[in-house]
Enzyme design. Structure first.
Site, PDB file in Angstrom:
ATOM      1  N   PRO A 216       0.880  -0.825  -0.082  1.00  0.00           N
ATOM      2  CA  PRO A 216      -0.163   0.324   0.536  1.00  0.00           C
ATOM      3  C   PRO A 216       0.693   1.314   0.136  1.00  0.00           C
ATOM      4  O   PRO A 216       2.011   1.413   0.360  1.00  0.00           O
ATOM      5  CB  PRO A 216      -0.641  -0.280   1.280  1.00  0.00           C
ATOM      6  CG  PRO A 216      -0.467  -1.521   1.506  1.00  0.00           C
ATOM      7  CD  PRO A 216       0.244  -2.321   1.135  1.00  0.00           C
ATOM      8  N   LEU A 217       0.606   2.515  -1.130  1.00  0.00           N
ATOM      9  CA  LEU A 217       0.966   3.553  -1.107  1.00  0.00           C
ATOM     10  C   LEU A 217       1.292   4.329   0.711  1.00  0.00           C
ATOM     11  O   LEU A 217       2.343   5.324   0.517  1.00  0.00           O
ATOM     12  CB  LEU A 217       0.771   4.408  -2.429  1.00  0.00           C
ATOM     13  CG  LEU A 217       1.062   3.805  -3.245  1.00  0.00           C
ATOM     14  CD1 LEU A 217      -0.204   4.974  -4.382  1.00  0.00           C
ATOM     15  CD2 LEU A 217       2.508   3.930  -3.401  1.00  0.00           C
ATOM     16  N   CYS A 218       0.246   4.312   1.124  1.00  0.00           N
ATOM     17  CA  CYS A 218       0.479   5.164   2.315  1.00  0.00           C
ATOM     18  C   CYS A 218       1.647   4.344   3.747  1.00  0.00           C
ATOM     19  O   CYS A 218       2.037   4.797   4.357  1.00  0.00           O
ATOM     20  CB  CYS A 218      -1.240   4.767   3.677  1.00  0.00           C
ATOM     21  SG  CYS A 218      -1.871   3.047   3.407  1.00  0.00           S
ATOM     22  N   THR A 219       1.283   3.162   3.239  1.00  0.00           N
ATOM     23  CA  THR A 219       2.883   2.224   4.190  1.00  0.00           C
ATOM     24  C   THR A 219       3.706   3.332   3.772  1.00  0.00           C
ATOM     25  O   THR A 219       5.403   2.781   4.539  1.00  0.00           O
ATOM     26  CB  THR A 219       2.705   0.954   3.932  1.00  0.00           C
ATOM     27  OG1 THR A 219       1.706   0.228   4.957  1.00  0.00           O
ATOM     28  CG2 THR A 219       3.778   0.182   4.439  1.00  0.00           C
ATOM     29  N   THR A 222       3.755   6.733   5.039  1.00  0.00           N
ATOM     30  CA  THR A 222       4.392   7.332   5.420  1.00  0.00           C
ATOM     31  C   THR A 222       5.553   6.210   6.949  1.00  0.00           C
ATOM     32  O   THR A 222       6.118   7.175   7.501  1.00  0.00           O
ATOM     33  CB  THR A 222       3.373   6.951   6.506  1.00  0.00           C
ATOM     34  OG1 THR A 222       2.409   6.048   6.236  1.00  0.00           O
ATOM     35  CG2 THR A 222       1.989   7.660   5.959  1.00  0.00           C
TER      36      THR A 222
END
Length: 440
Positions: A216-219, A222
């Site tokens: 996931p791009l959020c992982t 961030t």
């Protein structure tokens, strides 16, 4: 005039002498007689031996598979070989790429491999080229009898496959170049034989290479937790931010070095250890660690098929309507299985029909474009989309990307109609993927 006496079973060379053939006595034994599976018109003896000596073979890749393939071809009597590879030798290669020594670290793989084999088999002439396969034109590939791939890149396979298919001219039988492809993943591997336009090609079989699971791009953006997350961040996010005008070439050492250094800085920021140049290369190119015994088995299968095709001494994989794909698994035992992978009419390379694409009319163009990276039949990283009448989105060049970027937020129903044909391309491939839109 004196006559030369030949011992029983010896095969004369072109000048009538059997001297110098002792190295090939076992091969000569096979080729000097008919076998249980040879065709009725098989001509044993001088003809198949001459075919081996005169055939020009191209080997793409001089790594784990390539070293084995070059050795096997030379010891099977092939005398005219070209090898292409753009990589240099790393210390990590030495445990399985047996043509290389510690003193060779830093040198080009293709050059060292060619020198080593020619030293051991002086009658074999190997021309080494250091560079990318895309650097060569169709005239270069037209000179070979067979092309054998020992690659670790799906993208490179797809490129050479499309090139060989595009070279075929129906009125010129010599334009059809058999493609033998080998690949390994740990204890598993495959060899396959492709007769361009006549049998299933690599693009037809692409769905057998499932795209790796996406992080996931959020992982990535961030809180990365693994060294691989830092590498993917540099690959997917940071490259686009800082070098978006440059098409990433995963075979370019300068590009991999930039990704490695960027990922290393990211890892230090989050106290993550383990980021190395080798890991960066493996993550970006989706390389799975190789095992020497698997390389040896798969390379042997590839060269065995080349031997059979050139000599007609036995049935080979790839005859239209017959098995063309061999799978090998060595996890718990040695197991092989052959089957026929059938040609697809909607294959974007060798087929004639566009592929039906079922989409949600209310989804956006941006969502559709993101899905192409995960579709087994395309696996495109930077898709460009157009119809016969208009351009919907282009990732490059920058001027067109800026003009078409607003379309990413528009619904598909606003730009496409049910049954309309759409072409999707990618800077990494020289082909268009044709789809016929079907609103679900």
């Amino acid at each position: 005039m004196a006559t030369t006496m030949h011992s029983e079973g010896a095969i004369p060379t072109a000048n009538g002498s059997a001297s110098g053939r002792s190295r090939w006595k076992y091969m000569d034994t096979i080729l000097s007689r008919e076998g249980g599976h040879t065709d009725d018109d098989y001509d044993p003896g001088k003809t198949p031996i001459d075919n081996i000596e005169k055939s020009k073979v191209l080997v793409i890749g001089a790594g784990g598979l390539g070293c084995e393939i070059l050795k096997n071809l030379a010891l099977s009597g092939f005398k005219n070989i070209d090898v292409i590879d753009m990589d240099t030798i790393d210390v990590s290669n030495l445990n399985r790429q047996f043509l290389f020594r510690e003193k060779d670290v830093g040198r080009a793989k293709a050059s060292v491999a060619a020198e080593f084999v020619m030293q051991r088999v002086p009658s074999c002439k190997i021309n080494a080229f250091v560079g990318k396969i895309q650097d060569k034109d169709e005239d270069y590939y037209m000179q070979f009898s067979i092309v054998i791939c020992g690659l670790d890149s799906i993208e490179a396979r797809r490129w050479i496959n499309a090139t060989l298919v595009g070279m075929v001219e129906m009125e010129n039988p010599d334009s059809l170049k058999p493609l033998i492809d080998g690949g390994t993943e740990g204890f598993k591997g495959q060899s396959r034989v492709i007769f361009p336009t006549m049998t299933s090609c690599i693009e037809c079989q692409l769905d057998m290479h499932a795209p790796r699971a996406a992080v996931p791009l959020c992982t990535l953006a961030t809180i990365p937790r693994q060294p691989q997350h830092c590498i993917e961040w540099a690959h997917i996010i940071k490259w686009e931010e800082e070098r978006k005008d440059i098409v990433l070439d995963t075979d370019d050492p300068e590009h991999i070095t930039w990704l490695y250094q960027t990922a290393l800085a990211r890892a230090k920021e989050f106290n993550i250890s383990g980021v190395t140049y080798s890991m960066t290369q493996g993550v970006v190119k989706n390389i799975i660690p190789a095992i020497a015994s698997t390389n040896a088995i798969v390379a042997a299968s590839c060269c065995n098929e080349a031997f059979k095709i050139v000599t007609s001494s036995a049935p080979f994989l790839g005859n239209p309507g017959q098995n063309n794909y061999m799978l090998y698994t060595g996890d718990s035992s040695i197991y092989t299985y052959t089957f026929e992978h059938q040609q697809k009419e909607d294959c974007p390379v060798c087929g004639n029909l566009p592929k039906d694409l079922s989409v949600n009319a209310e989804s956006t163009l941006g969502e559709l474009i993101e899905s192409f990276a995960e579709r087994p039949e395309s696996q495109l990283k930077k898709p460009n989309v157009r119809t016969e009448e208009k351009t919907l989105y282009y990732s490059t060049p920058e001027s067109i990307r800026q003009q078409t970027e607003p379309n990413l937020k528009r619904k598909l129903s606003e730009m496409l109609i049910d049954g309309e044909e759409m072409a999707v391309s990618d800077p990494a491939f020289a082909i268009d993927f044709r789809y016929k839109i079907r609103f679900a």
